[in-house]
Design a protein around this motif. Structure first.
Motif, PDB file in Angstrom:
ATOM      1  N   UNK A 144       0.843  -1.195   0.000  1.00 23.56           N
ATOM      2  CA  UNK A 144       0.000   0.000   0.000  1.00 23.56           C
ATOM      3  C   UNK A 144       0.878   1.245   0.000  1.00 23.56           C
ATOM      4  N   UNK A 145       0.235   2.415   0.073  1.00 18.04           N
ATOM      5  CA  UNK A 145       0.978   3.680   0.111  1.00 18.04           C
ATOM      6  C   UNK A 145       1.851   3.788   1.365  1.00 18.04           C
ATOM      7  N   UNK A 146       1.458   3.101   2.430  1.00 18.78           N
ATOM      8  CA  UNK A 146       2.265   3.117   3.658  1.00 18.78           C
ATOM      9  C   UNK A 146       3.651   2.546   3.374  1.00 18.78           C
ATOM     10  N   UNK A 147       3.689   1.445   2.630  1.00 23.61           N
ATOM     11  CA  UNK A 147       4.972   0.813   2.306  1.00 23.61           C
ATOM     12  C   UNK A 147       5.778   1.663   1.318  1.00 23.61           C
ATOM     13  N   UNK A 148       5.088   2.448   0.490  1.00 27.76           N
ATOM     14  CA  UNK A 148       5.809   3.341  -0.428  1.00 27.76           C
ATOM     15  C   UNK A 148       6.603   4.375   0.363  1.00 27.76           C
TER      16      UNK A 148
END
Length: 282
Positions: free
Chosen positions: A46-50
């Protein structure tokens, strides 16, 4: 309501410019876990991992090991992050000081190479520097092989760096273990080394301490075809100044085919350990 965008590992790899193989490695060492993994083993991000992968790449560029980055991410503490960054700054400043004299020597050698006085000389002049060098840890591979195999040996070392927690801490080098100056490029005892931050031992690759001590050195700018000239200058200087050569020669590569296609722009430092005749005779 905020929409959560989910990416496959292939999509995430393309966005982050980190290979799927490396993402799986990060997952294995629990540095960067996917948002979830389906029963079929497919990883999704997800964007968190980005945001996390951006920080990981940034810290890797600063020279932090994966373990150090993991510690920063796990603690998620501003003060701890500040302390970690300050320690890295101190380390980089120390490295800058140690290499400052090399920069001066490079500048002198470059001016000499470009100067009119050297155009008509059959042999260039070299500034010989002597000084004590500190020991350091290096990732190494040693083979008895031909000189042409050196590039492949270096590539294999870089592959170890990419797939391990090791961090490169200095300039790559080659140690030529020559007996009685009888160097045969078709049958040479060659050890390629990259300074690193931690120990490693797997297969043909190992870390060891590269000994410190008194070295004479010079900077050579040009093609490897004429690298015999700085060696001649170093050996002549040692004889004229009553020093004995007590170990194998070391070549450090500051600029090579990885940075330029023009061989005349290659920059190599040749270092040879020495001892004065007075000390040897004691």
């Amino acid at each position: 309501m905020k929409v959560i965008i989910i990416y496959t590992i292939g999509e995430f790899a393309k966005i982050s410019k980190v290979s799927p193989r490396m993402l799986r490695h990060y997952d294995k060492i629990e540095l960067l876990k996917p948002s979830f993994i389906e029963q079929n083993g497919y990883r999704y991000y997800s964007d968190v991992e980005i945001n996390k992968i951006s920080m990981i790449k940034q810290f890797r560029r600063y020279g932090f090991s994966l373990e150090e980055i993991k510690s920063v991410l796990c603690k998620n503490d501003v003060e701890y992050t500040k302390q970690t960054l300050q320690l890295k700054i101190d380390h980089l400043q120390q490295s800058t000081t140690e290499h400052h004299y090399l920069i001066r020597e490079l500048e002198n050698q470059l001016r000499a190479t470009l100067g009119e006085d050297t155009i008509f000389q059959s042999k260039p002049n070299f500034d010989i520097v002597i000084g004590h060098r500190s020991e350091f840890l290096a990732l190494c591979q040693r083979k008895r092989t031909n000189e042409a195999a050196m590039d492949q040996m270096i590539l294999e070392l870089y592959e170890v760096l990419e797939t391990s927690d090791l961090v490169m801490t200095g300039t790559r080098m080659t140690i030529f273990h020559v007996t009685n100056y009888m160097y045969d490029p078709e049958d040479a005892d060659i050890e390629v080394c990259i300074p690193v931050n931690a120990e490693y031992n797997k297969g043909a690759f190992y870390t060891r301490i590269i000994e410190g001590g008194l070295y004479m050195s010079t900077i050579y700018i040009g093609s490897y075809d004429d690298i015999n000239h700085p060696y001649q200058a170093l050996i002549a200087w040692s004889k004229q100044n009553n020093y004995s050569i007590i170990g194998p020669s070391v070549e450090r590569y500051y600029r090579d085919c990885g940075e330029t296609n023009n061989q005349s722009e290659y920059v190599t430092e040749i270092c040879i350990p020495i001892a004065s005749h007075t000390i040897i005779g004691q």
